[in-house]
Design an enzyme around this catalytic site. Structure first.
Site, PDB file in Angstrom:
ATOM      1  CG  HIS A  52      45.685  46.844  29.019  1.00 28.91           C
ATOM      2  ND1 HIS A  52      45.175  48.112  28.976  1.00 28.91           N
ATOM      3  CD2 HIS A  52      45.801  46.435  27.724  1.00 28.91           C
ATOM      4  CE1 HIS A  52      44.993  48.485  27.720  1.00 28.91           C
ATOM      5  NE2 HIS A  52      45.348  47.478  26.932  1.00 28.91           N
ATOM      6  CB  VAL A 195      38.007  44.329  33.051  1.00 32.01           C
ATOM      7  CG1 VAL A 195      37.918  45.080  34.369  1.00 32.01           C
ATOM      8  CG2 VAL A 195      38.798  43.031  33.220  1.00 32.01           C
ATOM      9  CB  SER A 204      37.930  50.818  25.671  1.00 32.95           C
ATOM     10  OG  SER A 204      38.525  51.398  24.527  1.00 32.95           O
TER      11      SER A 204
END
Ligand code: PAF
Length: 298
Positions: A52, A195, A204
């Protein structure tokens, strides 16, 4: 610390506005829009990780104003899925968003997004939402209907110039791109590379469900995909999938799916046809259902 204090104290790391109401969000964005500022949207379900943060940083670098939505969208979870236990930590998310230079965090309540009488769904067809995760035997097309409905609403509410998504959710990306194209939504969809942790595991929020042993076993997914990538060019896709499957089996993992598909239309691909190929995998590892993928150009 409650959220108001957190927002007030966020000046040290950036001036982030925390908004729950759609009207307040629209009011905050209107003057920026009038001035011609570019707005970047990063839709999230929170519990932020470095994936994110890479989206937030890209939005910060490219746009005048960065909006991050924070909403665990119930309609994209099927019965028996992990909606109730999906990890949540709003205070931490706000702090990280502030540190990443986000201007506005929009975290609407469920009843604002889906008010009484809500009866409209956005559904992408074309074979994109009933395969892989959308296969009715897996999460099913309802998952993507939930995603596209909420993303369409967010795009309408925020009106961004650019919206940012991660390549880890490759099918979601293909579905959202098609929705934006088909519905003429005036936004650029920017997709950033997955990533990974140092050992290859794709970041995750659901990695939080893994105990140490499962966490170790979960590295087999990225190993399998790397092995497939290394094999595909010289030996073809069938051999690549077999290599990946062997890598998973060695870790005691039986995939829900491990498939080669056209990266854009998600049609099955058996042989190289010059278009980018997505090798996608999903597997239950202990308490977590994990997905990962690699994009290859043969
Ligand atoms: O990728 C996610 O986190 C979600 O599917 C999204 C795009 C925020 C929609 O709820």
């Amino acid at each position: 610390m409650d959220l108001v204090e957190l927002v007030d104290s966020s000046h040290a790391t950036g001036d982030v506005k925390f908004l729950r109401a759609k009207d307040e969000l629209r009011a905050a964005l209107a003057p920026m829009r009038r001035e011609g500022s570019s707005i970047g949207l990063v839709p999230t379900m929170g519990y932020l990780h470095d994936g994110h943060l890479s989206l937030l940083r890209a939005a910060r670098a490219e746009c005048d104003l960065v909006v991050m939505s924070l909403f665990v969208n119930p309609t994209q979870f099927g019965p028996g899925e992990d909606l109730d236990r999906y990890p949540r930590d709003e205070e931490r998310d706000l702090r990280l968003a502030a540190e990443a230079g986000v201007d506005i965090v929009y975290a609407p309540p469920v009843e604002d997004v889906y008010p009484e009488g809500f009866a409209t769904q956005v559904e992408v067809g074309g074979g994109l939402t009933d395969v892989l995760d959308g296969d009715p035997a897996r999460r099913g097309p309802g998952h993507f209907r939930g995603v596209t409905t909420v993303v369409a609403k967010l795009l309408n509410t925020v009106g961004p110039k650019v919206a940012y998504f991660g390549q880890k959710d490759a099918q979601q990306v293909a579905v959202i791109r098609r929705m934006v194209r088909d519905l003429d939504i005036p936004v650029r969809i920017e997709v950033l590379a997955t990533v990974r942790e140092a050992d290859g595991l794709a970041m995750s929020s659901r990695n939080a469900y893994l105990d140490p042993g499962e966490r170790e076993r979960a590295t087999a997914l990225s190993r399998a995909l790397r092995a497939a990538e290394a094999t595909a060019g010289s030996e073809g896709l069938a051999a690549a999938l077999a290599t990946a499957r062997a890598e998973l089996r060695a870790a005691g993992i039986e995939p829900e799916y491990l498939e080669a598909r056209d990266a854009e239309n998600l049609n099955p691909v058996a042989e190289s046809n010059g278009r980018p190929v997505l090798i996608a995998v999903a597997a239950q590892v202990g308490g977590a259902r994990l997905i990962d993928n690699v994009l290859i150009q043969l």
